[in-house]
Design an enzyme around this catalytic site. Sequence first.
Site, short mmCIF file in Angstrom:
data_model
loop_
_atom_site.label_atom_id
_atom_site.label_comp_id
_atom_site.label_asym_id
_atom_site.label_seq_id
_atom_site.Cartn_x
_atom_site.Cartn_y
_atom_site.Cartn_z
N LYS A 1 29.04 41.59 -31.89
CA LYS A 1 28.42 41.56 -30.57
C LYS A 1 28.71 42.90 -29.90
O LYS A 1 29.87 43.27 -29.68
CB LYS A 1 28.98 40.42 -29.73
CG LYS A 1 28.42 40.42 -28.31
CD LYS A 1 28.83 39.20 -27.53
CE LYS A 1 28.22 39.24 -26.13
NZ LYS A 1 28.57 38.08 -25.34
N LYS B 1 24.30 40.51 -32.46
CA LYS B 1 23.72 40.48 -31.13
C LYS B 1 23.89 41.83 -30.44
O LYS B 1 25.00 42.35 -30.47
CB LYS B 1 24.44 39.40 -30.32
CG LYS B 1 24.00 39.30 -28.89
CD LYS B 1 24.78 38.21 -28.22
CE LYS B 1 24.37 38.23 -26.76
NZ LYS B 1 25.21 37.43 -25.96
C1 PBG Z 1 28.52 35.51 -22.52
C2 PBG Z 1 27.21 35.81 -23.14
C3 PBG Z 1 26.33 36.87 -22.87
C4 PBG Z 1 25.17 36.62 -23.59
C5 PBG Z 1 25.40 35.45 -24.33
N1 PBG Z 1 26.66 34.97 -24.05
C6 PBG Z 1 26.43 38.00 -21.91
C7 PBG Z 1 27.50 38.99 -22.04
O1 PBG Z 1 28.26 39.05 -23.00
O2 PBG Z 1 27.64 39.77 -21.09
C8 PBG Z 1 23.94 37.46 -23.56
C9 PBG Z 1 22.66 36.77 -23.90
C10 PBG Z 1 21.43 37.49 -23.52
O3 PBG Z 1 21.44 38.62 -22.99
O4 PBG Z 1 20.37 36.90 -23.74
N2 PBG Z 1 29.62 36.07 -23.08
#
Ligand code: PBG
Length: 323
Positions: free
Chosen positions: A194, A247
Amino acid sequence: MLIRPRRNRKSQGIRNMVEETRLSVKDFIFPMFLIDGINQKIEVSSMPGIYRYSLDLMLGEIEACMKLGIMAFDIFPAYPEIKKDKFATESHNPGTFYLKAIFKIKSTFPEAVVMTDVAMDPYSSDGHDGLVENGKILNDETLEILGKMSLAQAQAGADILGPSDMMDGRVGFIRSVLDKNGYTDVSIMSYTAKYASAFYGPFREALDSAPKMGDKKTYQMDPANYSEALIEAGLDTAEGADFLMVKPALAYLDIIKLLKDNSNLPIAAYNVSGEYAMVKAAAQKGWLDGERAMLESLLSIKRAGANVILSYFAKEYATLVKK
Ligand code: PBG
């Protein structure tokens, strides 16, 4: 010329035969935003067509999606500021609306696959995925909170937990909490690679969950890094993850392919909020054919090696192919 690749492109019938990648509604998990209350349906302004639903309306939306063949849903609750605190206490408060909602969704649609997010940010007054102390994100102290959150989500009936927090050791920690409490059947889809990405902007608007201070670069990965994704994949696999996720998706297709080539676990990719917003914004301006851009983006994610795609386009895709 002996070899003319154009022969295999000469008609739709031939193109259908030689098509190497096929999308299916079965590939998708639909992320949905949940709010407290009744009869609420509020559009996310940067995500046209995506709404925050109260539970009563979300049940109807899930039913509609299931009729289109979508079986899996990732539920993200939005909490008002007054419910947030430093320790994300609301994330594991048994009476809280999101846990009751998961229970209700699973009891109404037992065959639906319900996924939940494990991270502190929607419940944290600091807006970070971990516990903040003097400007630092504490790793091991955060694990304790993630463990409680995971157990509460499993008790509510979640089928798959998605740790999105990027703390070290969290997959193993959560796995052991689940197993110790008899939840050996609850799966973990780890947000393995991520990245600290600008493409999460609209999601943070949807949940009102942006960090109050600093950024997420001490825990989310540097977009410059490739090999490091293999370190994370190795750890998550050893710690018992059932799926590995990359991601965002589109700017990281090489990472999807990397994990696919180096793992026997199913690979998921999260086509995030900003990727959705870009296509929608350009389509609204008439600068892109939104439908074709959607299909091409989703196809590229699958072609790169994703077995599972989390996408805000899931319902639109399913509606289109049902026609
Ligand atoms: C929370 C989380 C996030 C997303 C999914 N879970 C945001 C972040 O890490 O700031 C992002 C999903 C998206 O942008 O569609 N930790």
